[in-house]
Design an enzyme around this catalytic site. Structure first.
Site, PDB file in Angstrom:
ATOM      1  N   TYR A 111      57.977  17.046 -52.612  1.00 32.68           N
ATOM      2  CA  TYR A 111      58.602  18.328 -52.268  1.00 32.68           C
ATOM      3  C   TYR A 111      60.054  18.393 -52.734  1.00 32.68           C
ATOM      4  O   TYR A 111      60.778  17.408 -52.617  1.00 32.68           O
ATOM      5  CB  TYR A 111      58.568  18.534 -50.746  1.00 32.68           C
ATOM      6  CG  TYR A 111      59.182  19.854 -50.352  1.00 32.68           C
ATOM      7  CD1 TYR A 111      58.441  21.016 -50.435  1.00 32.68           C
ATOM      8  CD2 TYR A 111      60.521  19.945 -49.964  1.00 32.68           C
ATOM      9  CE1 TYR A 111      59.012  22.236 -50.122  1.00 32.68           C
ATOM     10  CE2 TYR A 111      61.094  21.159 -49.644  1.00 32.68           C
ATOM     11  CZ  TYR A 111      60.333  22.301 -49.724  1.00 32.68           C
ATOM     12  OH  TYR A 111      60.893  23.513 -49.429  1.00 32.68           O
ATOM     13  N   TRP A 113      63.400  21.295 -54.460  1.00 34.90           N
ATOM     14  CA  TRP A 113      63.790  22.469 -55.246  1.00 34.90           C
ATOM     15  C   TRP A 113      64.095  22.166 -56.696  1.00 34.90           C
ATOM     16  O   TRP A 113      64.114  23.077 -57.524  1.00 34.90           O
ATOM     17  CB  TRP A 113      65.012  23.138 -54.601  1.00 34.90           C
ATOM     18  CG  TRP A 113      64.658  24.197 -53.624  1.00 34.90           C
ATOM     19  CD1 TRP A 113      63.818  24.086 -52.557  1.00 34.90           C
ATOM     20  CD2 TRP A 113      65.144  25.552 -53.620  1.00 34.90           C
ATOM     21  NE1 TRP A 113      63.765  25.285 -51.889  1.00 34.90           N
ATOM     22  CE2 TRP A 113      64.562  26.196 -52.515  1.00 34.90           C
ATOM     23  CE3 TRP A 113      66.018  26.262 -54.434  1.00 34.90           C
ATOM     24  CZ2 TRP A 113      64.823  27.533 -52.198  1.00 34.90           C
ATOM     25  CZ3 TRP A 113      66.283  27.587 -54.123  1.00 34.90           C
ATOM     26  CH2 TRP A 113      65.673  28.212 -53.016  1.00 34.90           C
TER      27      TRP A 113
HETATM   28  N1  LIG Z   1      67.946  19.485 -40.555  1.00 29.71           N
HETATM   29  C1  LIG Z   1      67.459  20.306 -41.487  1.00 29.71           C
HETATM   30  N2  LIG Z   1      66.817  19.806 -42.539  1.00 29.71           N
HETATM   31  C2  LIG Z   1      66.331  20.621 -43.502  1.00 29.71           C
HETATM   32  C3  LIG Z   1      66.510  22.016 -43.408  1.00 29.71           C
HETATM   33  C4  LIG Z   1      67.190  22.534 -42.275  1.00 29.71           C
HETATM   34  O1  LIG Z   1      67.370  23.758 -42.131  1.00 29.71           O
HETATM   35  N3  LIG Z   1      67.662  21.656 -41.342  1.00 29.71           N
HETATM   36  N4  LIG Z   1      66.036  22.843 -44.386  1.00 29.71           N
HETATM   37  C5  LIG Z   1      64.873  22.376 -45.129  1.00 29.71           C
HETATM   38  C6  LIG Z   1      64.636  23.234 -46.275  1.00 29.71           C
HETATM   39  S1  LIG Z   1      64.473  24.908 -45.941  1.00 29.71           S
HETATM   40  C7  LIG Z   1      64.491  22.768 -47.521  1.00 29.71           C
HETATM   41  S2  LIG Z   1      63.943  23.840 -48.743  1.00 29.71           S
HETATM   42  C8  LIG Z   1      64.704  21.335 -47.847  1.00 29.71           C
HETATM   43  C9  LIG Z   1      65.386  21.134 -49.201  1.00 29.71           C
HETATM   44  O2  LIG Z   1      65.172  19.850 -49.639  1.00 29.71           O
HETATM   45  P1  LIG Z   1      65.174  19.504 -51.208  1.00 29.71           P
HETATM   46  O3  LIG Z   1      64.581  20.598 -52.003  1.00 29.71           O
HETATM   47  O4  LIG Z   1      64.587  18.133 -51.374  1.00 29.71           O
HETATM   48  O5  LIG Z   1      66.750  19.445 -51.483  1.00 29.71           O
HETATM   49  P2  LIG Z   1      67.580  19.440 -52.832  1.00 29.71           P
HETATM   50  O6  LIG Z   1      68.929  18.969 -52.468  1.00 29.71           O
HETATM   51  O7  LIG Z   1      67.474  20.763 -53.489  1.00 29.71           O
HETATM   52  O8  LIG Z   1      66.863  18.299 -53.684  1.00 29.71           O
HETATM   53  C10 LIG Z   1      66.524  18.441 -55.000  1.00 29.71           C
HETATM   54  C11 LIG Z   1      66.726  17.100 -55.713  1.00 29.71           C
HETATM   55  O9  LIG Z   1      66.183  17.210 -57.023  1.00 29.71           O
HETATM   56  C12 LIG Z   1      67.127  16.697 -57.977  1.00 29.71           C
HETATM   57  N5  LIG Z   1      66.884  17.431 -59.227  1.00 29.71           N
HETATM   58  C13 LIG Z   1      67.419  18.602 -59.632  1.00 29.71           C
HETATM   59  N6  LIG Z   1      66.907  18.973 -60.824  1.00 29.71           N
HETATM   60  C14 LIG Z   1      66.013  18.012 -61.174  1.00 29.71           C
HETATM   61  C15 LIG Z   1      65.147  17.833 -62.284  1.00 29.71           C
HETATM   62  O10 LIG Z   1      65.078  18.644 -63.208  1.00 29.71           O
HETATM   63  N7  LIG Z   1      64.355  16.728 -62.280  1.00 29.71           N
HETATM   64  C16 LIG Z   1      64.396  15.802 -61.283  1.00 29.71           C
HETATM   65  N8  LIG Z   1      63.585  14.742 -61.373  1.00 29.71           N
HETATM   66  N9  LIG Z   1      65.218  15.942 -60.221  1.00 29.71           N
HETATM   67  C17 LIG Z   1      65.988  17.036 -60.164  1.00 29.71           C
HETATM   68  C18 LIG Z   1      68.471  16.933 -57.372  1.00 29.71           C
HETATM   69  O11 LIG Z   1      69.434  16.036 -57.918  1.00 29.71           O
HETATM   70  C19 LIG Z   1      68.183  16.719 -55.874  1.00 29.71           C
HETATM   71  O12 LIG Z   1      68.360  15.379 -55.508  1.00 29.71           O
HETATM   72  O13 LIG Z   1      65.501  20.734 -46.822  1.00 29.71           O
HETATM   73  C20 LIG Z   1      64.923  20.904 -45.537  1.00 29.71           C
HETATM   74  N10 LIG Z   1      65.668  20.103 -44.569  1.00 29.71           N
HETATM   75  N1  LIG Z   2      74.022  28.596 -50.021  1.00 27.13           N
HETATM   76  C1  LIG Z   2      72.757  28.248 -49.781  1.00 27.13           C
HETATM   77  N2  LIG Z   2      71.810  29.202 -49.615  1.00 27.13           N
HETATM   78  C2  LIG Z   2      70.522  28.854 -49.344  1.00 27.13           C
HETATM   79  C3  LIG Z   2      70.127  27.496 -49.262  1.00 27.13           C
HETATM   80  C4  LIG Z   2      71.153  26.502 -49.437  1.00 27.13           C
HETATM   81  O1  LIG Z   2      70.884  25.292 -49.359  1.00 27.13           O
HETATM   82  N3  LIG Z   2      72.432  26.920 -49.695  1.00 27.13           N
HETATM   83  N4  LIG Z   2      68.816  27.166 -49.012  1.00 27.13           N
HETATM   84  C5  LIG Z   2      67.794  28.184 -49.278  1.00 27.13           C
HETATM   85  C6  LIG Z   2      66.536  27.841 -48.617  1.00 27.13           C
HETATM   86  S1  LIG Z   2      65.602  26.587 -49.293  1.00 27.13           S
HETATM   87  C7  LIG Z   2      66.045  28.504 -47.562  1.00 27.13           C
HETATM   88  S2  LIG Z   2      64.508  28.091 -46.934  1.00 27.13           S
HETATM   89  C8  LIG Z   2      66.777  29.597 -46.939  1.00 27.13           C
HETATM   90  C9  LIG Z   2      66.793  29.388 -45.430  1.00 27.13           C
HETATM   91  O2  LIG Z   2      67.136  30.529 -44.767  1.00 27.13           O
HETATM   92  P1  LIG Z   2      67.360  30.435 -43.197  1.00 27.13           P
HETATM   93  O3  LIG Z   2      66.421  29.475 -42.602  1.00 27.13           O
HETATM   94  O4  LIG Z   2      67.322  31.807 -42.666  1.00 27.13           O
HETATM   95  O5  LIG Z   2      68.851  29.879 -43.179  1.00 27.13           O
HETATM   96  P2  LIG Z   2      69.693  28.918 -42.241  1.00 27.13           P
HETATM   97  O6  LIG Z   2      71.056  28.913 -42.825  1.00 27.13           O
HETATM   98  O7  LIG Z   2      69.001  27.621 -42.060  1.00 27.13           O
HETATM   99  O8  LIG Z   2      69.707  29.659 -40.865  1.00 27.13           O
HETATM  100  C10 LIG Z   2      70.345  30.923 -40.727  1.00 27.13           C
HETATM  101  C11 LIG Z   2      70.871  31.071 -39.337  1.00 27.13           C
HETATM  102  O9  LIG Z   2      69.830  31.041 -38.363  1.00 27.13           O
HETATM  103  C12 LIG Z   2      70.468  30.804 -37.114  1.00 27.13           C
HETATM  104  N5  LIG Z   2      69.564  30.127 -36.197  1.00 27.13           N
HETATM  105  C13 LIG Z   2      69.257  28.817 -36.140  1.00 27.13           C
HETATM  106  N6  LIG Z   2      68.406  28.572 -35.118  1.00 27.13           N
HETATM  107  C14 LIG Z   2      68.196  29.765 -34.509  1.00 27.13           C
HETATM  108  C15 LIG Z   2      67.412  30.189 -33.387  1.00 27.13           C
HETATM  109  O10 LIG Z   2      66.712  29.414 -32.738  1.00 27.13           O
HETATM  110  N7  LIG Z   2      67.445  31.516 -33.090  1.00 27.13           N
HETATM  111  C16 LIG Z   2      68.184  32.411 -33.790  1.00 27.13           C
HETATM  112  N8  LIG Z   2      68.125  33.680 -33.437  1.00 27.13           N
HETATM  113  N9  LIG Z   2      68.937  32.036 -34.835  1.00 27.13           N
HETATM  114  C17 LIG Z   2      68.929  30.741 -35.193  1.00 27.13           C
HETATM  115  C18 LIG Z   2      71.659  29.916 -37.404  1.00 27.13           C
HETATM  116  O11 LIG Z   2      72.793  30.432 -36.736  1.00 27.13           O
HETATM  117  C19 LIG Z   2      71.766  29.940 -38.904  1.00 27.13           C
HETATM  118  O12 LIG Z   2      73.076  30.105 -39.386  1.00 27.13           O
HETATM  119  O13 LIG Z   2      68.119  29.641 -47.405  1.00 27.13           O
HETATM  120  C20 LIG Z   2      68.227  29.576 -48.820  1.00 27.13           C
HETATM  121  N10 LIG Z   2      69.606  29.848 -49.181  1.00 27.13           N
HETATM  122 MO   LIG Z   3      63.947  25.996 -47.946  1.00 27.37          MO
END
Ligand SMILES: Nc1nc2c(c(=O)[nH]1)N[C@H]1C(S)=C(S)[C@@H](COP(=O)(O)OP(=O)(O)OC[C@H]3O[C@@H](n4cnc5c(=O)[nH]c(N)nc54)[C@H](O)[C@@H]3O)O[C@H]1N2
Ligand SMILES: Nc1nc2c(c(=O)[nH]1)N[C@H]1C(S)=C(S)[C@@H](COP(=O)(O)OP(=O)(O)OC[C@H]3O[C@@H](n4cnc5c(=O)[nH]c(N)nc54)[C@H](O)[C@@H]3O)O[C@H]1N2
Ligand SMILES: [Mo]
Length: 769
Positions: A111, A113
Site C-alpha cells: 500500500y 501513494w
Molecule cells: N495515525 C494516522 N496514520 C495514518 C493516517 C492518519 O490519518 N493517521 N492516514 C492514513 C492514510 S489516509 C494514508 S493514505 C497513509 C499514507 O501512507 P503512504 O501512502 O505509505 O505514505 P507516503 O508517505 O505517501 O509513502 C509513499 C512512499 O513511497 C515512496 N515513493 C514515492 N515515489 C515512489 C516511486 O516512484 N517508487 C517507489 N518505489 N517509491 C516511491 C516515498 O518515498 C514514500 O516513502 O497513511 C495512513 N496513516
Molecule cells: N497536505 C496534505 N493533504 C492531504 C494529505 C496529506 O498527507 N497532506 N493526505 C491525503 C489523503 S491520503 C487523504 S485520505 C485525505 C484525508 O482527508 P481527511 O481524513 O478528511 O483529513 P485529516 O486531515 O486526516 O482530517 C481532517 C480533520 O478531521 C478532524 N477529525 C478527526 N477526528 C474527528 C472526529 O472524530 N470527528 C470529527 N468531526 N472530526 C474529526 C480533524 O480535526 C482533522 O483536522 O487527505 C489528503 N490530503
Molecule cells: Mo489517504
C-alpha cells in the site's frame, strides 16, 4: 543556460528551472490560483544525505540467508552491493520462496501513494511483475477510507468510489444550497493534494464562491481551522469519535417533531421503521434524543435541536470527511450521515443532500470524473488470497488465524517474503511497535525506496529508485481532466533506477522478461499508454498526438457530463425506474444483508457504539487527551518530510503538536517547548504549539514524521521525532471493514526537561561497502 521543464506531483504542477543538469528551483505555475508550498521545497530533498544511492543488503540477512527466527531488522547495518548482485539475491529469493511455500507466501499488497505518473506507478509495476511471476497475496481497500469503501456499497450501492460523481459539485452547492453541515470540516490544507496530480488548485476559490452566494457552513470538528476563516463557519467542537451520536440526536429531534422527509424515506429508502425504533429507544430503553447526544458529544442540546430544524427547513447538505471513519466503528458516521441527509429533505435536490470527502483532495466536489487514462496493464493475479489492507501486522503475527470481513471468513496467509514498492508502512501503519515486532516474522523484506526512511531501514534488501523528477512520464490526477507531461528534470541520484527497469531486469532473470516489458522500452511504453488513452476517447482527435502533447506539456481530456449511475436526483424522481444498485434498489437505512452477518460491532442499521478509546471512557482517567493524528499541511504523508516546507515547520527538529492553552498550562508546557506524548503503547517527542483552535482535551499531531525509534524493535521505545503511530492502536474499525482506526487513541503529554536526543530520522544506517 537555464531551461524550464514541466513537473507534476500529487500536490500540483510546477516548473523546474535547471541549468547544465542541475535542478536550481521549482516554481509555482502562473495559472495555478493556489499553488502548494510543498513543491518548491522538493529541491532541498532531491539529493540530500538521506538518498539511497546504491543497492544495499542488510548485514544479518546477507550472513544468514535464508533467515529463520529472530533478527535485527531495523537496527542492523547494510552492505552496499552492485546491481547484479542485488538483483541475483532478490531473484533467487523470490524463486526459493515460491518453490518452497507457494505463491501466496509473497506479499505484494504494498500500500502507498508513491508518485504521480501513468507509467511509473510503483504498485502497478510491482503487481504486474509479481502476477506474471505466479501471483502474490494482495491487500484490499485503503488506509484512507476502508470503512467507507466497505459500508457505502451496502447503503447506496455502486462502486465504493462512485459517490464522487453522485454528490453535488461546489458550483452546484453555491447555486442550490443554503446550509452545509460538515462533520470533520473542509480543511483546505488537504486540498493541496490530489492522487496523481492536479493542474490547478480550485477548491479554495470554489469555497469562496459558496460563501459569496450566501451558503452558511457549520464545522463539526475538534479543530476550528478545519474550515477556512473566510467561510465564517459556526464551529461546533465535538468530542472526537462521537459524530454518530451527534447525528442520532439530530435525527431523533427531526423524527419526534415530524420535520423529517417522510415521503422520501418511504419511496426511496428501505428499513426506516427498524431504525426509528432504535432512535426512539424501543428495544434498549434509551431514546437517542438531543439530551442523550449532548452528554456524549459535548455539543449542547439546544444547538443540536437548532441544527435539526435548520437542516430540515433549509436546502441543506450533510457532509462527512474521511477522518471520522478512520476510527473505531468508523462505518457508523458514514452510514448515519447518509440516513441523516435522507431524513433532512434535500436528498437528490440540486446542490444538496449528501457527500463525502469535500476538500480532502482537490478534485472532490470540483469535477465528477474524467475519461480513463491508460496505466500499466494489470495482469490477473493467479493467487486469490488477500488481506484487508490494515491487517498486515495481524497476518505476519498470526498466520492461519481466521477473521471476518464484509460477510466472509478470511484465513490470514503465511507471508514469507514482503515486497514493498511505493509506500511507507513504518509511517502509515498504526502501533509501529507492533508492526516492528511483526516485521521480524518473514524470511525476507525487499523495499524499493529513494530515501533511507524507516521502512528502508527495516528492510533486508533496499533497491534505490529514481524519483518522480528523475524519469519521463505523464499524468492526469484523480477526476482531473488535465494531462501533464513529466519530463526528467535531473539524472537519478547515485545508481538509482526506475521501478520499471528494476522489475524488467528481475523478470528477465526469472525467465519472463518479454512478457513483462512486451518488448517495449520505457519511451515506447509512454507513447503506447498515451496513444491508448487517446484511442479510447469517443473522439480521439480531442487530444493532440503524443509528440505534440510532449512539446506543449499539457492537454485536456473532454469533460464528462452526467447523469451518472446511481443519481439521487433520479432516485427521488422515480425510484422504480432509477433504482440504486443495492439489494432493495433503495437507500438502505436498514440492511438485511449486514444484519444477516450477525456482527456485534456492526448491526443492520447505523448505531452508536462506544469507541474503545475516547474521552468518555474509563481510560481517559489515565490518558485524558484525545490524539487527532490528521494529515500534514507541510507534506504528503511522509513524503518530503525532508523537503524544505516540512523541515521549516519543525520545532527544534521535532514535529509540531498543537494543544489547547488550558491543557498546556495545566501541564506547565510553554509554546515552543519540546514535550513527550505518551500512552501505554509508546511515546514520542514533539514541539508544542498552543492554540485555541484545538478544543480542550484534544491534541493534534499530524502523520508523516519519519519514525525515529531510540531502540528499533524494542517494544514501546521512544520516538525522537514525532510520528503519531508510535501511539495509535492497531485495532480494526469492526468485523465488517477491518479498516484502520488511527483516530481512536488517547494520550497524555508532559514537559520534556531532559537533554534532547538528536533526531536521526534523516541519517542513513551504517553502510559498509
Ligand atoms: N495515525 C494516522 N496514520 C495514518 C493516517 C492518519 O490519518 N493517521 N492516514 C492514513 C492514510 S489516509 C494514508 S493514505 C497513509 C499514507 O501512507 P503512504 O501512502 O505509505 O505514505 P507516503 O508517505 O505517501 O509513502 C509513499 C512512499 O513511497 C515512496 N515513493 C514515492 N515515489 C515512489 C516511486 O516512484 N517508487 C517507489 N518505489 N517509491 C516511491 C516515498 O518515498 C514514500 O516513502 O497513511 C495512513 N496513516
Ligand atoms: N497536505 C496534505 N493533504 C492531504 C494529505 C496529506 O498527507 N497532506 N493526505 C491525503 C489523503 S491520503 C487523504 S485520505 C485525505 C484525508 O482527508 P481527511 O481524513 O478528511 O483529513 P485529516 O486531515 O486526516 O482530517 C481532517 C480533520 O478531521 C478532524 N477529525 C478527526 N477526528 C474527528 C472526529 O472524530 N470527528 C470529527 N468531526 N472530526 C474529526 C480533524 O480535526 C482533522 O483536522 O487527505 C489528503 N490530503
Ligand atoms: Mo489517504
Amino acid at each position: 543556460m537555464e531551461r524550464r521543464l514541466s513537473v507534476a506531483t500529487h500536490w500540483g504542477s510546477f516548473t523546474a528551472v535547471v541549468d547544465s543538469g542541475r535542478l536550481l528551483r521549482i516554481e509555482p505555475k502562473d495559472d495555478d490560483p493556489a499553488p502548494s508550498p510543498i513543491g518548491p521545497g522538493m529541491v532541498r530533498a532531491a539529493e540530500d544525505g538521506a538518498r539511497v544511492l546504491r543497492p544495499a543488503v542488510r548485514r544479518g540477512w546477507l550472513d544468514g540467508r535464508p533467515r529463520e527466527g529472530g533478527s535485527a531488522r531495523g537496527a542492523d547495518s547494510f552492505v552496499e552491493v552492485g546491481w547484479d548482485e542485488a538483483l541475483a539475491l532478490v531473484g533467487d529469493e523470490l524463486r526459493r520462496v515460491r518453490e518452497r511455500y507457494g505463491d501466496a507466501a509473497v506479499f505484494g499488497g504494498s500500500y502507498g501513494w508513491a508518485s504521480a505518473g501513468a507509467l511509473h506507478s510503483a504498485q502497478g509495476q510491482l503487481q504486474r511483475f509479481l502476477a506474471l511471476g505466479g501471483g502474490y497475496t494482495d491487500s484490499r481497500n485503503t488506509y484512507s477510507t476502508a470503512a467507507l469503501e466497505v459500508i457505502l456499497p451496502h447503503v447506496i450501492g455502486g462502486h465504493p468510489w462512485s459517490y464522487q460523481s453522485r454528490m453535488p459539485m461546489w458550483d452546484e452547492i453555491a447555486e442550490g444550497c443554503e446550509l452545509v453541515v460538515a462533520f470533520g470540516g473542509l480543511a483546505l490544507k488537504n486540498s493541496q493534494v490530489n492522487p496523481g496530480g492536479l493542474a490547478r488548485h480550485r477548491t479554495r476559490d470554489l469555497q469562496r464562491r459558496c460563501r459569496d452566494a450566501g451558503v452558511r457552513f457549520v464545522n463539526v470538528s475538534p479543530i476550528r481551522s478545519d474550515t477556512a476563516d473566510f467561510l465564517g463557519a459556526q464551529w461546533l467542537p465535538v468530542v472526537p469519535n462521537t459524530d454518530t451520536a451527534a447525528m442520532l440526536g439530530i435525527a431523533h429531534t427531526m423524527l419526534v417533531n415530524g420535520w423529517h422527509d417522510e415521503d422520501f424515506l418511504r419511496r426511496c429508502c428501505t428499513g426506516f421503521d427498524r431504525f426509528a425504533a432504535y432512535l426512539l429507544g424501543e428495544a434498549d430503553g434509551v431514546p437517542k434524543d438531543a439530551a442523550w447526544a449532548a452528554a456524549i458529544t459535548g455539543i449542547d442540546r439546544g444547538t443540536l435541536t437548532d441544527l435539526a430544524r435548520r437542516l430540515t427547513a433549509q436546502r441543506s447538505l450533510v457532509v462527512v470527511n474521511y477522518a471520522v471513519q478512520r476510527a473505531d466503528h468508523g462505518e457508523q458516521p458514514i452510514w448515519m450521515s447518509v440516513v441523516l441527509a435522507a431524513m433532512a429533505g434535500s436528498m437528490g435536490r440540486p446542490g444538496c443532500g449528501w457527500g463525502a470527502g469535500y476538500a480532502t483532495m482537490d478534485a472532490t466536489g470540483v469535477a465528477p470524473g474524467r475519461p480513463s487514462v491508460a496505466s500499466v496493464p494489470a495482469v490477473p493475479n493467479p493467487v486469490p488470497d488477500f488481506i484487508p489492507v490494515a491487517r498486515i501486522a495481524d497476518a505476519l503475527l498470526h498466520p492461519g488465524r481466521s477473521i471476518d470481513y464484509d460477510g466472509r471468513r478470511l484465513t490470514l496467509p503465511e507471508l514469507r517474503l514482503v515486497y514493498w514498492c511505493g509506500g511507507n508502512p513504518f509511517h502509515h501503519h498504526q502501533d509501529l511497535h507492533r508492526l516492528a515486532r511483526a516485521w521480524q516474522a518473514p524470511d525476507t523484506v525487499v523495499v524499493h525506496e529513494s530515501w533511507w526512511n524507516t521502512t528502508a531501514k527495516f528492510a533486508d534488501v533496499v533497491l534505490p529508485v529514481a524519483t518522480g523528477l528523475e524519469r519521463d512520464d505523464f499524468t492526469a490526477g484523480f477526476c482531473d481532466p488535465h494531462l501533464t507531461a513529466m519530463p526528467k528534470v535531473r539524472e537519478p541520484a547515485g545508481e538509482s533506477r526506475t521501478d520499471h527497469r528494476i522489475f524488467a531486469d528481475l523478470a528477465a532473470r526469472l525467465g519472463y522478461g518479454r512478457e513483462f516489458t512486451e518488448s517495449r522500452t520505457e519511451a515506447e511504453w509512454l507513447r503506447h499508454l498515451y496513444e491508448r488513452t487517446r484511442a479510447a476517447l469517443d473522439d480521439p482527435a480531442a487530444l493532440p498526438d503524443f509528440d505534440a502533447f510532449w512539446r506543449r506539456t499539457t492537454a485536456e481530456l473532454p469533460a464528462l457530463t452526467g447523469p451518472f449511475p446511481g443519481s439521487f436526483a433520479a432516485l427521488r424522481a422515480d425510484p422504480q425506474r432509477f433504482p440504486l444498485a443495492t439489494p432493495s434498489g433503495r437507500i438502505e437505512v436498514f440492511s438485511a444483508e449486514i444484519d444477516s452477518y450477525g456482527y456485534d460491532d456492526c448491526a443492520g442499521h447505523p448505531a452508536w457504539y462506544e469507541p474503545a478509546e475516547w474521552l468518555g471512557g474509563d481510560l481517559a482517567e489515565r490518558f485524558p487527551l484525545h490524539l487527532v493524528s490528521n494529515q500534514p499541511a507541510s507534506r504528503l504523508h511522509s513524503q518530503y518530510d525532508n523537503g524544505g516546507r516540512s523541515l521549516e515547520s519543525k520545532i527544534r527538529g521535532r514535529e509540531p503538536v498543537t494543544l489547547n492553552p488550558a491543557d498546556a498550562a495545566a501541564r506547565g508546557i510553554a509554546d515552543g517547548a519540546v514535550v513527550r506524548v505518551f500512552n501505554d503503547r509508546g511515546s514520542c517527542l514533539a514541539g508544542a504549539v498552543l492554540s485555541e483552535d484545538v478544543m480542550p482535551g484534544v491534541v493534534q499531531l499530524a502523520t508523516g514524521a519519519w519514525w525515529d525509534p531510540v531502540e528499533p524493535g524494542a517494544g514501546g521505545t521512544l520516538d525522537r521525532h514525532g510520528n503519531p503511530n508510535s501511539l495509535t492502536a492497531d485495532r480494526p474499525c469492526s468485523r465488517l471493514s477491518q479498516g484502520p482506526s488511527a483516530l481512536s487513541a488517547l494520550v497524555d503529554v508532559e514537559r520534556h526537561d531532559e537533554p534532547l536526543p538528536d533526531v536521526l530520522a534523516f541519517v542513513p544506517p551504517p553502510l559498509e561497502r
